[in-house]
Design a protein around this motif. Structure first.
Motif, short mmCIF file in Angstrom:
data_model
loop_
_atom_site.label_atom_id
_atom_site.label_comp_id
_atom_site.label_asym_id
_atom_site.label_seq_id
_atom_site.Cartn_x
_atom_site.Cartn_y
_atom_site.Cartn_z
N LEU A 5 62.79 33.55 81.06
CA LEU A 5 64.23 33.31 81.14
C LEU A 5 64.55 31.86 80.78
O LEU A 5 65.50 31.59 80.03
N PHE A 6 63.78 30.94 81.32
CA PHE A 6 64.04 29.52 81.06
C PHE A 6 63.88 29.19 79.58
O PHE A 6 64.66 28.43 79.01
N ARG A 7 62.88 29.80 78.94
CA ARG A 7 62.66 29.54 77.52
C ARG A 7 63.82 30.03 76.65
O ARG A 7 64.08 29.49 75.57
N LYS A 8 64.54 31.04 77.15
CA LYS A 8 65.67 31.58 76.41
C LYS A 8 66.73 30.50 76.11
O LYS A 8 67.40 30.54 75.08
N TYR A 9 66.89 29.55 77.03
CA TYR A 9 67.88 28.49 76.81
C TYR A 9 67.59 27.71 75.53
O TYR A 9 68.50 27.26 74.84
N PHE A 10 66.32 27.56 75.22
CA PHE A 10 65.93 26.69 74.11
C PHE A 10 65.75 27.43 72.80
O PHE A 10 65.45 26.83 71.77
#
Length: 220
Positions: A5-10
């Motif tokens: 999920l966190f990687r989705k931001y980037f």
């Protein structure tokens, strides 16, 4: 799941960098901070830990009122024509009788009225921004609270397998109190905090009035 999920931001390369957005719009929380200090000086039991929810004009039965909402269903109501506090007993609106838990007194209502009209363009702007990303039955959100000068990044699943929050100050530095430390781990949290400032927020999730203010400030 959390890392995915966190990687989705980037993965997103379009929009405004979070650090640039909060810096450019910093005049908004600064204005609310001034109002907060005025409330601390003029409302009984209102202190540095109290939170304001909104401050706006309302017209009812052809009368104008300045409404300050704070805490849980607690209000200041000022009759603009008379520039005086309205008590629960004097206020006849059925809406307020049903929805207001308590009405407090503002010691010097003229100070609040003057501040509102001097800063109403800022006080009437959208007060929050939320950027959500979904993945299957999970989602992550990046939330900015302009009134209380704070931000938050969270991870959740529909079954609450994930239910974690990272708390940040308005300038996107980490708050001291973090309840997700045991689940995420200190090192991973430090890594996340170092990257949050570089998140690109899509312009379509930014409220239009805030986006217009951002563009205006960039032109100055």
């Amino acid at each position: 799941m959390r890392d995915n999920l966190f990687r989705k931001y980037f993965e997103n390369q379009e929009g405004i960098v979070a650090n640039d957005l909060v810096n450019t719009l910093s005049f908004i929380p600064e204005t609310w901070k001034k109002l907060h200090k005025i409330c601390e000086d003029n409302i009984k039991y209102f202190n540095s830990y109290s939170e304001i929810e909104e401050c706006k004009l309302m017209q009812m039965k052809q009368k104008d009122y300045l409404i300050l909402k704070f805490e849980i269903l607690n209000y200041i109501i000022i009759d603009l024509k008379k520039c005086q506090n309205i008590s629960r007993q004097l206020f006849e609106s059925e809406f307020f009788k049903e929805h207001i838990y308590d009405i407090s007194v503002f010691d010097k209502p003229e100070i609040l009225v003057n501040f509102y009209f001097q800063n109403q363009d800022v006080l009437n702007l959208s007060t929050t921004l939320e950027y959500k990303i979904f993945m299957d039955n999970a989602w992550t959100y990046f939330f900015i609270d302009f009134i209380n000068a704070s931000t938050q990044l969270g991870f959740q699943t529909s079954n609450q397998f994930l239910y974690e929050h990272l708390y940040l100050n308005y300038d996107l530095t980490a708050c001291k109190m973090q309840d997700a430390k045991a689940k995420i781990g200190t090192q991973k949290m430090i890594e996340m905090f170092s990257k949050i400032k570089t998140i690109k927020i899509p312009t379509e999730v930014i409220p239009n009035d805030l986006y217009e203010q951002y563009k205006l400030m960039k032109r100055l």
